[in-house]
Design a protein around this motif. Structure first.
Motif, PDB file in Angstrom:
ATOM      1  N   ALA A   1       7.109 -11.404  65.914  1.00  0.00           N
ATOM      2  CA  ALA A   1       7.586 -11.968  64.750  1.00  0.00           C
ATOM      3  C   ALA A   1       6.864 -13.053  63.967  1.00  0.00           C
ATOM      4  O   ALA A   1       6.423 -13.928  65.042  1.00  0.00           O
ATOM      5  N   ILE A   2       6.541 -13.194  62.767  1.00  0.00           N
ATOM      6  CA  ILE A   2       5.724 -14.255  62.208  1.00  0.00           C
ATOM      7  C   ILE A   2       6.484 -14.525  60.797  1.00  0.00           C
ATOM      8  O   ILE A   2       6.866 -13.880  60.194  1.00  0.00           O
ATOM      9  N   VAL A  42      10.441  -6.696  57.016  1.00  0.00           N
ATOM     10  CA  VAL A  42      10.016  -8.171  56.403  1.00  0.00           C
ATOM     11  C   VAL A  42      11.442  -8.521  56.172  1.00  0.00           C
ATOM     12  O   VAL A  42      12.182  -7.732  55.234  1.00  0.00           O
ATOM     13  N   PHE A  43      11.638  -9.702  56.462  1.00  0.00           N
ATOM     14  CA  PHE A  43      13.025 -10.057  56.052  1.00  0.00           C
ATOM     15  C   PHE A  43      12.727 -11.461  55.098  1.00  0.00           C
ATOM     16  O   PHE A  43      11.707 -12.200  55.134  1.00  0.00           O
ATOM     17  N   ILE A  44      13.261 -11.444  53.800  1.00  0.00           N
ATOM     18  CA  ILE A  44      12.909 -12.226  52.943  1.00  0.00           C
ATOM     19  C   ILE A  44      14.080 -13.159  52.455  1.00  0.00           C
ATOM     20  O   ILE A  44      15.244 -12.856  52.185  1.00  0.00           O
ATOM     21  N   ARG A  53       8.069 -10.041  41.262  1.00  0.00           N
ATOM     22  CA  ARG A  53       6.373 -10.012  41.790  1.00  0.00           C
ATOM     23  C   ARG A  53       6.384  -9.674  43.512  1.00  0.00           C
ATOM     24  O   ARG A  53       5.407  -9.147  43.725  1.00  0.00           O
ATOM     25  N   LEU A  54       7.530 -10.308  44.069  1.00  0.00           N
ATOM     26  CA  LEU A  54       7.409 -10.017  45.436  1.00  0.00           C
ATOM     27  C   LEU A  54       7.504  -8.584  45.644  1.00  0.00           C
ATOM     28  O   LEU A  54       7.074  -7.871  46.756  1.00  0.00           O
ATOM     29  N   SER A  55       8.439  -7.589  44.980  1.00  0.00           N
ATOM     30  CA  SER A  55       8.763  -6.307  45.182  1.00  0.00           C
ATOM     31  C   SER A  55       7.407  -5.658  45.086  1.00  0.00           C
ATOM     32  O   SER A  55       6.883  -4.642  45.620  1.00  0.00           O
ATOM     33  N   GLN A  56       6.559  -6.228  44.163  1.00  0.00           N
ATOM     34  CA  GLN A  56       4.925  -5.242  43.813  1.00  0.00           C
ATOM     35  C   GLN A  56       4.396  -5.785  44.974  1.00  0.00           C
ATOM     36  O   GLN A  56       3.320  -4.870  45.437  1.00  0.00           O
ATOM     37  N   GLU A  61       1.298  -3.588  49.656  1.00  0.00           N
ATOM     38  CA  GLU A  61       0.829  -3.776  51.102  1.00  0.00           C
ATOM     39  C   GLU A  61       1.603  -3.297  52.278  1.00  0.00           C
ATOM     40  O   GLU A  61       0.650  -3.148  53.123  1.00  0.00           O
ATOM     41  N   LEU A  62       2.717  -3.037  52.176  1.00  0.00           N
ATOM     42  CA  LEU A  62       3.447  -2.403  53.398  1.00  0.00           C
ATOM     43  C   LEU A  62       3.002  -1.068  53.637  1.00  0.00           C
ATOM     44  O   LEU A  62       2.856  -0.238  52.656  1.00  0.00           O
ATOM     45  N   LYS A  63       3.196  -0.823  55.092  1.00  0.00           N
ATOM     46  CA  LYS A  63       2.966   0.738  55.322  1.00  0.00           C
ATOM     47  C   LYS A  63       4.160   1.261  55.071  1.00  0.00           C
ATOM     48  O   LYS A  63       5.394   0.872  55.002  1.00  0.00           O
ATOM     49  N   PRO A  64       4.059   2.944  54.908  1.00  0.00           N
ATOM     50  CA  PRO A  64       5.111   3.658  54.571  1.00  0.00           C
ATOM     51  C   PRO A  64       5.992   3.427  55.708  1.00  0.00           C
ATOM     52  O   PRO A  64       5.693   3.462  56.903  1.00  0.00           O
ATOM     53  N   GLY A  65       7.400   3.548  55.507  1.00  0.00           N
ATOM     54  CA  GLY A  65       8.307   3.371  56.634  1.00  0.00           C
ATOM     55  C   GLY A  65       8.831   1.948  57.046  1.00  0.00           C
ATOM     56  O   GLY A  65       9.802   1.675  57.530  1.00  0.00           O
ATOM     57  N   ALA A  66       8.059   0.981  56.417  1.00  0.00           N
ATOM     58  CA  ALA A  66       8.374  -0.586  56.697  1.00  0.00           C
ATOM     59  C   ALA A  66       9.736  -0.833  56.117  1.00  0.00           C
ATOM     60  O   ALA A  66      10.208  -0.398  54.777  1.00  0.00           O
ATOM     61  N   GLN A  67      10.611  -1.720  56.746  1.00  0.00           N
ATOM     62  CA  GLN A  67      11.967  -1.753  56.235  1.00  0.00           C
ATOM     63  C   GLN A  67      11.674  -3.550  55.548  1.00  0.00           C
ATOM     64  O   GLN A  67      11.048  -3.981  56.235  1.00  0.00           O
ATOM     65  N   VAL A  68      12.685  -3.546  54.567  1.00  0.00           N
ATOM     66  CA  VAL A  68      12.695  -4.864  53.922  1.00  0.00           C
ATOM     67  C   VAL A  68      14.239  -5.251  53.750  1.00  0.00           C
ATOM     68  O   VAL A  68      14.971  -4.476  53.346  1.00  0.00           O
TER      69      VAL A  68
END
Length: 79
Positions: A1-2, A42-44, A53-56, A61-68
């Motif tokens: 985690a970063i 990604v936790f925001i 802008r963040l959604s864009q 940039e995120l790979k398919p299947g990444a959770q937000v």
């Protein structure tokens, strides 16, 4: 985690609290400049004016299947 935190004091507090987790860290920095292409989750915690802008950024940039997960405000185009 970063994690990324602009406020140096909050970043140091986070680093202190994360000291027991060898695979987690908090960096002093701007998530707009962060490379998130390898993230699987990604936790925001951000403010409403930045969410479009963040959604864009996430879509580009995120790979398919990444959770937000967003705390507090919704991301346009995401459930």
């Amino acid at each position: 985690a970063i994690g990324y935190e602009l406020n140096p004091i909050l970043a140091l507090i986070a680093k202190y609290r994360l000291r027991q987790y060898s695979d987690a860290t908090c960096k002093i920095g701007d998530y707009w400049q962060a490379d998130i292409s390898k993230a699987s989750m990604v936790f925001i915690f951000s403010a409403q004016p930045y969410m479009k802008r963040l959604s864009q950024k996430l879509n580009n940039e995120l790979k398919p299947g990444a959770q937000v997960v967003s705390y507090g405000f919704s991301l346009p185009g995401r459930k």
